[in-house]
Design a protein around this motif. Structure first.
Motif, short mmCIF file in Angstrom:
data_model
loop_
_atom_site.label_atom_id
_atom_site.label_comp_id
_atom_site.label_asym_id
_atom_site.label_seq_id
_atom_site.Cartn_x
_atom_site.Cartn_y
_atom_site.Cartn_z
N ASP A 418 0.75 -1.22 0.05
CA ASP A 418 -0.11 0.05 0.16
C ASP A 418 0.75 1.18 0.01
O ASP A 418 0.34 2.36 -0.14
CB ASP A 418 -0.94 0.13 1.15
CG ASP A 418 -2.04 -0.98 1.09
OD1 ASP A 418 -2.22 -1.72 0.11
OD2 ASP A 418 -2.57 -1.51 2.28
N PHE A 419 2.07 1.38 0.26
CA PHE A 419 2.68 2.60 0.44
C PHE A 419 4.05 2.39 -0.43
O PHE A 419 4.64 3.64 -0.80
CB PHE A 419 3.48 2.50 1.92
CG PHE A 419 2.56 3.14 2.81
CD1 PHE A 419 2.33 4.43 2.70
CD2 PHE A 419 1.62 2.31 3.56
CE1 PHE A 419 1.50 4.97 3.78
CE2 PHE A 419 0.84 2.95 4.60
CZ PHE A 419 0.65 4.30 4.70
N SER A 420 4.52 1.47 -0.90
CA SER A 420 5.57 1.42 -1.87
C SER A 420 5.21 2.47 -3.15
O SER A 420 6.26 3.25 -3.46
CB SER A 420 5.85 0.13 -2.49
OG SER A 420 4.83 -0.33 -3.26
N SER A 421 4.25 2.29 -3.91
CA SER A 421 3.91 3.14 -4.98
C SER A 421 3.60 4.51 -4.50
O SER A 421 4.11 5.57 -5.38
CB SER A 421 2.57 2.63 -5.80
OG SER A 421 1.49 2.56 -4.92
N ILE A 422 3.14 4.54 -3.45
CA ILE A 422 2.77 6.22 -3.06
C ILE A 422 4.52 6.76 -2.79
O ILE A 422 4.30 8.02 -3.06
CB ILE A 422 1.86 5.95 -1.62
CG1 ILE A 422 0.74 5.70 -2.21
CG2 ILE A 422 1.75 7.51 -1.37
CD1 ILE A 422 -0.31 5.49 -0.83
N MET A 423 5.16 5.90 -1.98
CA MET A 423 6.51 6.61 -1.80
C MET A 423 7.09 7.02 -2.98
O MET A 423 7.80 8.03 -2.94
CB MET A 423 7.21 5.71 -0.80
CG MET A 423 6.80 5.62 0.57
SD MET A 423 7.78 4.79 1.67
CE MET A 423 7.66 3.09 1.19
N ASP A 424 7.02 6.15 -4.07
CA ASP A 424 7.76 6.41 -5.26
C ASP A 424 7.57 7.47 -5.96
O ASP A 424 8.19 8.41 -6.54
CB ASP A 424 7.74 5.03 -6.14
CG ASP A 424 8.37 3.76 -5.69
OD1 ASP A 424 9.31 4.05 -4.74
OD2 ASP A 424 7.98 2.79 -6.01
N VAL A 425 6.11 7.63 -5.93
CA VAL A 425 5.57 8.89 -6.59
C VAL A 425 5.89 10.23 -5.94
O VAL A 425 6.26 11.22 -6.51
CB VAL A 425 3.78 8.77 -6.82
CG1 VAL A 425 3.26 10.05 -7.25
CG2 VAL A 425 3.47 7.71 -7.68
N ALA A 426 5.65 9.94 -4.59
CA ALA A 426 5.88 11.48 -3.81
C ALA A 426 7.45 11.68 -3.99
O ALA A 426 7.87 12.85 -3.71
CB ALA A 426 5.61 11.13 -2.13
N GLU A 427 8.43 10.56 -4.15
CA GLU A 427 9.93 10.82 -4.13
C GLU A 427 10.13 11.57 -5.54
O GLU A 427 10.99 12.59 -5.56
CB GLU A 427 10.57 9.51 -3.90
CG GLU A 427 11.91 9.74 -3.98
CD GLU A 427 12.67 10.68 -2.86
OE1 GLU A 427 13.64 11.04 -3.06
OE2 GLU A 427 11.84 10.86 -1.89
N LYS A 428 9.46 11.06 -6.73
CA LYS A 428 9.82 11.71 -7.84
C LYS A 428 9.24 13.20 -8.06
O LYS A 428 9.79 14.09 -8.46
CB LYS A 428 8.80 10.72 -9.06
CG LYS A 428 9.62 9.48 -9.05
CD LYS A 428 9.05 8.60 -10.20
CE LYS A 428 9.51 7.11 -10.36
NZ LYS A 428 8.59 6.23 -11.42
N VAL A 429 7.93 13.14 -7.27
CA VAL A 429 7.39 14.75 -7.14
C VAL A 429 8.59 15.78 -6.64
O VAL A 429 8.65 16.90 -6.90
CB VAL A 429 6.15 14.69 -6.89
CG1 VAL A 429 5.52 16.05 -6.34
CG2 VAL A 429 5.27 14.07 -7.73
N SER A 430 8.93 15.11 -5.22
CA SER A 430 9.72 16.00 -4.47
C SER A 430 11.17 16.33 -5.23
O SER A 430 11.56 17.35 -5.12
CB SER A 430 10.15 15.44 -3.37
OG SER A 430 8.93 15.12 -2.65
#
Length: 894
Positions: A418-430
């Motif tokens: 549940d968090f791997s995809s969210i963390m990847d997207v957030a890291e790319k955006v940051s």
């Protein structure tokens, strides 16, 4: 230029150059020295070079004319010729002067003519200059007035332009507010309503937004909010510029800006929460529909990043996703309750995280104690672009029999799902946001929404914040079981493996750093009472060693076994303690410096115990044998035998010596084995487990400390070896007492022939040494030390035996010499003990037989020593003994 000499000023009128006087002096000089005018050999002088007078002559062009130098330079010329030459040069000068005047005369005359009337002309030119100056001053004043007027107009235009720009800025703000209200479907209140009723606007805006969002398709909601967020950032930027100009308009519409922010934030939170519910599996959506929602999730995260509301997004993640799972999974009885399987959206990936290379450099160093050596940030997290690999710690969590491992595995699967995809997207955006320079980002923070950090930090602020608190609050009594060291270490190992696996799932190294710097993480690490654990392990290890060292050193009654096994219980307990410090069941990397200190303390304690054992051993003959070892051997050595060295025939003394030999051999074998095993333990385990050199004393200093501790133990081998040599020497010199009876036995025999065989007791001299090392066919006490100590001990003991043999032979010779002198009387001639005697002399024949017997015995002793690998020729005492028995001279009386 004057060419007259100062001395001739009085007669300048008659003869200005005194030529007459000079001519007379020259004639007188020539007449007084006629021989010097022409050379003696008849050769002629060369003719001088005639140089006519000119302007280039240095004497004529000099600042001060020197008459004597000039005349000396023209000494080849007679005065009459010189005078004629000077007159010619004077005529030339006058002619050139007249020519020069004639050339410039016309110009000189015309110059004086041209200057007539110039004075009146210059006076007339001065008259209009005053009027011209006044006109110029008047023009300058007029121009300055015009310039001031122009500058005033320009300043007024600048003020008007700035006011116009400010008005345009206010118009932009008003248009942005109107546009945002339209985008967010915010209803404007009536003009008579006061802006204090902000809550009503917020409720109405929220309801209108909800209705409007229901009318829009879900695919356009995120993009719509992203567009509104971009417009809102521009509004904040323009409002900050207007506020810097102290514009009251911004303060009047601030309530609208707050309302827009509230509406935008509430709409974004609602959309993000619904998207998370769908992604997390709460909504009954298929995987295809969930994949379609992922772009909406990306747009929401990007919108949060634009608005700078990173912590708001993390709060929604905590409340909507992480906190419900933690409540259902981590509670007080979670370890005893059965765990329901967590079904992933997709098959569980083989990686425990994203962004880790499969190179060997990313794996932790192989150590035999534990697989979770604390990594540095560079080792525990890598850029997500490097691919996905499995965490090296995940195998510790595959233990289904341990409830804590099962719980951690379930948490990791949940975070992975549940968090791997969210963390990847957030890291790319940051990363993209940090790489771009957005002028509105700072103004967004200035709107009262500034947070502690920039960018998303989901791993630290969402996952670990909730998880760490839940573990400490609900499972702390079981996980942090410091009073039960075995359970404590197992829980610590599993928990550290879980944390490292969680770090492998972090999207970047910065996320790992933020997680380790989080206050919950620091509090979690402090809950591990590692000093208490070490004290319990220290007491457990040290108590066993002290109990073993308190026991007496009782030999087992049989010789030690192989060289790689320990014999005494004391050495065994010390070795067990050393290996326990670095074993996988006890060692913890964070306590490496403490276990290293304990290792050195154990070696030091064993050395102190050995020293006490050596000092408590009182062997009476040790000092005597040492005196023999260190004494200087000479041919005239006539020392008397030590009484205590050869008079211990009793069975009790033999049993005590045997026990002493067995004890010391066991200790020596244990010291050698412990020395080798300790250094081998350093090479295979300790040097790998210790921290880096800059974290401890340094790898070189640590090795030096260990070597010093081992060398301190090995230093005790010397006194123990001396004791063993003393005991064996005493046993070997017992048969030498038969040397005293050689004279009596030979004289008592009826057969007066020269002996041809050595005495049988010669083979018994070195037999105790052979029995000790097991060379006689049986296992000896010192067989385990044969490889290392057979050669040095045999040489030393043989040297001691030869010393004692010399003493006996010297005593024998002195006795024979005294007897011979007594029988001979004062009238007899001097006679040598072993000298050639007359066949009629019986005494002489007996002495010869004694000498031959001694020679045979010494030769037999030499051959017996060679069987032990001893070279008798290298022994000083044996050389003295051999010379002594073959000599015919009596021993010197000391």
């Amino acid at each position: 230029m004057s060419v007259l000499s100062p001395a001739a000023s009085s007669s300048s009128s008659a003869d200005p150059f005194q030529l007459e006087r000079l001519a007379e002096e020259l004639a007188t000089r020539e007449l007084s020295h006629p021989a010097q005018s022409y050379p003696q050999d008849g050769s002629s002088h060369d003719l001088p070079i005639y140089t006519p007078l000119s302007h280039e002559n240095p004497f004529l062009s000099a600042e001060k004319f020197d008459v004597e130098a000039f005349l000396l330079s023209r000494s080849h010329t007679s005065l009459q010729d010189l005078r004629a030459e000077l007159r010619d040069y004077l005529a030339t000068l006058k002619e050139e002067l007249v020519k020069l005047i004639n050339d410039d005369y016309e110009a000189f005359i015309s110059l004086s003519t041209d200057l007539k009337g110039e004075g009146e002309r210059l006076t007339g030119l001065k008259q209009p200059l005053g009027a011209l100056k006044s006109e110029i001053s008047l023009s300058k004043t007029e121009l300055r007035a015009i310039q001031d007027e122009i500058m005033l107009k320009l300043e007024q235009r600048t003020v008007i332009r700035e006011e116009k720009a400010l008005l345009h800025l206010l118009l932009k703000i008003s248009e942005s507010v109107t546009r945002l209200e339209s985008l967010l479907s915010i209803t404007n209140p009536s003009q008579d309503e006061e802006p204090v009723e902000y809550e009503q606007f917020k409720v109405s805006a929220t309801s209108n937004t909800t209705e409007n969002n229901n009318e829009r398709s879900p695919a356009n909601k995120a993009k719509h909010l992203n567009r509104a967020a971009a417009e809102y950032t521009q509004l904040l930027y323009h409002a900050s510029k207007a506020r810097s100009e102290n514009c009251a308009f911004v303060d009047e519409i601030q309530w609208k800006i707050d309302r827009i922010q509230s509406s935008l934030s509430s709409d974004l939170d609602a959309l993000f929460a619904s998207t998370l519910s769908a992604i997390a599996g709460d909504a009954k959506l298929s995987e295809l529909e969930k994949n379609k929602i992922l772009p909406d999730l990306t747009e929401c995260i990007r919108t949060y990043d634009v608005l700078g509301l990173w912590r708001d997004a993390e709060e929604i993640l905590r409340s909507e996703v992480m906190r419900p799972f933690i409540k259902k999974t981590v509670f007080t009885g979670a370890l005893s309750a059965p765990h329901s399987p967590l079904l992933p959206h997709t098959p569980f990936r083989s990686s425990m995280g994203s962004g880790f290379s499969n190179s060997s450099s990313s794996m932790p160093p192989r150590t035999p104690f534990t697989p979770f050596t604390a990594f540095s940030t560079q080792q525990s997290a890598f850029p997500s672009s490097l691919g996905k690999t499995k965490s090296p710690y995940s195998r510790l969590l595959d233990d289904s029999d341990d409830p804590l491992a099962r719980l951690y595995t379930q948490i990791l699967r949940f975070v992975e799902r549940d968090f791997s995809s969210i963390m990847d997207v957030a890291e790319k955006v940051s990363v993209k946001s940090r790489s771009s320079t957005d002028p509105f980002q700072i103004d967004t923070a200035e709107n009262g929404r500034k947070r502690d950090g920039l960018g998303f930090d989901i791993m630290a602020n969402v996952i670990w914040n909730e998880l760490g608190k839940a573990i400490m609050d609900d499972l702390g009594g079981f996980v942090f079981a410091s009073g039960r060291p075995d359970e404590f270490r197992k829980n610590y190992e599993i928990t550290q493996a879980f944390i490292r696996s969680l770090e492998f799932m972090a999207p970047s190294a910065q996320s790992v750093q933020s997680m380790r710097a989080h206050p919950v993480y620091s509090m979690f690490e402090k809950r591990w009472q590692l000093p208490v654990y070490f004290q319990m392990r220290w007491k457990e290890i040290v108590s066993k060693v002290e109990d073993a060292l308190a026991l007496p050193v009782e030999p087992s009654g049989k010789p030690p076994g192989t060289a790689d096994s320990l014999v005494t219980p004391q050495a065994t307990s010390v070795w067990v303690a050393l290996t326990a410090c670095w074993s996988a069941e006890i060692y913890i990397p964070e306590l490496s410096h403490r276990f290293w200190r304990l290792t050195l303390q154990l070696l030091s304690r064993y050395r102190v115990w050995l020293n006490d054992v050596v000092q408590d051993t009182n062997y009476g003959s040790l000092n005597s044998v040492n005196t023999i070892n260190t004494g200087k051997v000479s041919e005239a050595n006539t020392r008397s035998p030590t009484p205590g060295l050869s008079e211990r025939p009793s069975l009790e003394a033999f049993s005590a010596d045997e026990s002493l030999l067995l004890r010391y051999v066991s200790l020596i074998a244990d010291i050698k084995t412990l020395q080798f095993s300790t250094m081998n333990l350093w090479q295979e385990e300790i040097c790998i487990m210790l921290p880096e050199p800059d974290e401890l004393d340094g790898d070189g200093k640590s090795l030096d400390a260990l070597e010093n501790a081992v060398d301190a133990i090995s230093a005790l081998l010397r006194p123990m070896s001396s004791t063993v040599i003393a005991v064996l020497t005493e046993r070997c010199i017992v048969p030498l007492n038969a040397v005293k009876k050689i004279r009596t036995d030979l004289r008592a025999k009826a057969n007066k022939q020269l002996p041809t065989e050595p005495h049988p007791w010669i083979t018994s001299v070195l037999r105790p040494l052979k029995v000790f090392f097991g060379l006689s066919g049986k296992d000896g006490i010192g067989a385990v030390l044969k490889t290392e100590y057979l050669d040095p001990w045999s040489k030393q003991i043989f040297e001691n035996v030869c010393e004692k043999y010399i003493s006996h032979v010297s005593t024998l010779k002195k006795a024979e010499e005294s007897l011979r002198r007594l029988k001979r009387g004062p009238k007899n001639t001097t006679f040598s003990l072993f000298g050639s005697a007359s066949p009629r002399d019986v005494e002489g024949r007996d002495e010869e037989r004694i000498r031959v017997q001694l020679i045979l015995d010494v030769e037999a002793l030499r051959k017996d020593a060679e069987t032990l690998g001893i070279i008798p020729g290298d022994s000083e005492a044996f050389v003295v003994l051999s010379n002594l028995v073959q000599s015919n001279d009596p021993p010197e009386t000391s």
